[in-house]
Design a protein around this motif. Structure first.
Motif, PDB file in Angstrom:
ATOM      1  N   LEU A  58       0.746  -1.168  -0.032  1.00  9.55           N
ATOM      2  CA  LEU A  58       0.060  -0.031   0.076  1.00  9.55           C
ATOM      3  C   LEU A  58       0.927   1.290   0.020  1.00  9.55           C
ATOM      4  CD1 LEU A  58      -2.969   0.718  -0.274  1.00  9.55           C
ATOM      5  CD2 LEU A  58      -3.104   0.629   2.089  1.00  9.55           C
ATOM      6  N   PRO A  59       1.888   1.305   0.674  1.00 11.77           N
ATOM      7  CA  PRO A  59       2.840   2.635   0.566  1.00 11.77           C
ATOM      8  C   PRO A  59       3.079   3.103  -0.790  1.00 11.77           C
ATOM      9  CG  PRO A  59       3.314   1.456   2.678  1.00 11.77           C
ATOM     10  CD  PRO A  59       2.438   0.594   1.714  1.00 11.77           C
ATOM     11  N   LYS A 116      -1.165  12.409  -9.696  1.00 11.38           N
ATOM     12  CA  LYS A 116      -2.134  13.450  -9.564  1.00 11.38           C
ATOM     13  C   LYS A 116      -1.587  14.500  -9.965  1.00 11.38           C
ATOM     14  CE  LYS A 116      -4.799  11.090  -5.830  1.00 11.38           C
ATOM     15  NZ  LYS A 116      -5.265  11.140  -4.426  1.00 11.38           N
ATOM     16  N   GLN A 137       0.015   6.533  -6.666  1.00 11.72           N
ATOM     17  CA  GLN A 137      -1.197   7.356  -7.052  1.00 11.72           C
ATOM     18  C   GLN A 137      -0.791   8.984  -6.916  1.00 11.72           C
ATOM     19  OE1 GLN A 137      -3.855   5.764  -4.135  1.00 11.72           O
ATOM     20  NE2 GLN A 137      -4.521   4.263  -5.628  1.00 11.72           N
ATOM     21  N   ALA A 138      -0.042   9.205  -5.914  1.00 17.95           N
ATOM     22  CA  ALA A 138       0.568  10.503  -5.756  1.00 17.95           C
ATOM     23  C   ALA A 138       1.157  11.244  -7.032  1.00 17.95           C
ATOM     24  CB  ALA A 138       1.239  10.683  -4.731  1.00 17.95           C
ATOM     25  N   ILE A 147       1.503   1.706  -3.462  1.00 18.10           N
ATOM     26  CA  ILE A 147       0.514   2.261  -4.340  1.00 18.10           C
ATOM     27  C   ILE A 147       0.229   3.925  -3.997  1.00 18.10           C
ATOM     28  CG2 ILE A 147      -1.839   1.631  -4.755  1.00 18.10           C
ATOM     29  CD1 ILE A 147      -1.262  -1.204  -3.966  1.00 18.10           C
ATOM     30  N   GLU A 148       0.220   4.101  -2.907  1.00 21.54           N
ATOM     31  CA  GLU A 148       0.062   5.518  -2.373  1.00 21.54           C
ATOM     32  C   GLU A 148       0.992   6.397  -3.121  1.00 21.54           C
ATOM     33  OE1 GLU A 148      -0.307   5.142   1.830  1.00 21.54           O
ATOM     34  OE2 GLU A 148      -2.601   4.334   1.709  1.00 21.54           O
TER      35      GLU A 148
END
Length: 170
Positions: free
Chosen positions: A158-159, A169, A165-166, A161-162
């Motif tokens: 998850l870290p 953006k 995603q950042a 993936i986050e």
């Protein structure tokens, strides 16, 4: 599905793309959405969701084809540059960190039956889903339906993936 069958190998029809799944996938979805029906040219798609690092490339590199998706965020489908067989997808949510391996491209696809049927609201009416496999009209709550080990593996990723995603953006 048992861990004793892993690793499993697969690839495209012409043999240019070869890969090895090192371990069990997080989950195997049988997706009945209209997008998967159109992309696969059949009634559903059978995808094994697994960390990209657990899929080793044993052959040539696939072409990554940008494709629209129902979410509007798109996906990339990994296709053999020679025979055009789709071997996996990367969806926008996790990008290149997670692969949705097309189970039918495995040399022994019978080792990965679906864990659940999803988006069955749009399934073909002649598909019979009677049995013990959970059926969802749309998606589901992974915390209620994934194994503890799959949830832990996803949490570990998850870290990354986050962070991915950042970057999207910006």
């Amino acid at each position: 599905m048992t861990t004793s069958v892993f690793p499993l190998e697969g690839g495209c029809d012409c043999g240019h793309i070869r890969y090895r799944m090192q371990t069990t996938p997080l989950v195997v979805h049988c997706c009945h959405c209209r997008w998967c029906q159109r992309e696969s040219g059949t009634a559903f798609a059978l995808n094994a969701m697994i960390e990209a690092g657990q899929v080793l490339n044993l052959g040539g590199e696939p072409d990554m084809v940008d494709t629209p998706s129902n979410s509007g965020a798109g996906q990339q489908i990994a296709r053999c540059p020679h025979c055009s067989i789709a071997v996996w997808s990367n969806y926008a949510g996790a990008g290149p960190l997670m692969k949705f391996v097309r189970v039918g491209t495995l040399d022994q696809p019978d080792h990965l039956p679906p864990d659940m049927h999803i988006f069955t609201l749009s399934k073909q009416p002649w598909v019979n889903l009677v049995g013990d496999i959970p059926v969802f009209t749309e998606y589901y709550d992974r915390n209620q339906h994934w194994s503890a080990s799959s949830l832990a593996r996803r949490a570990a990723l998850l870290p990354q993936i986050e962070a991915y995603q950042a970057t999207r953006k910006k």
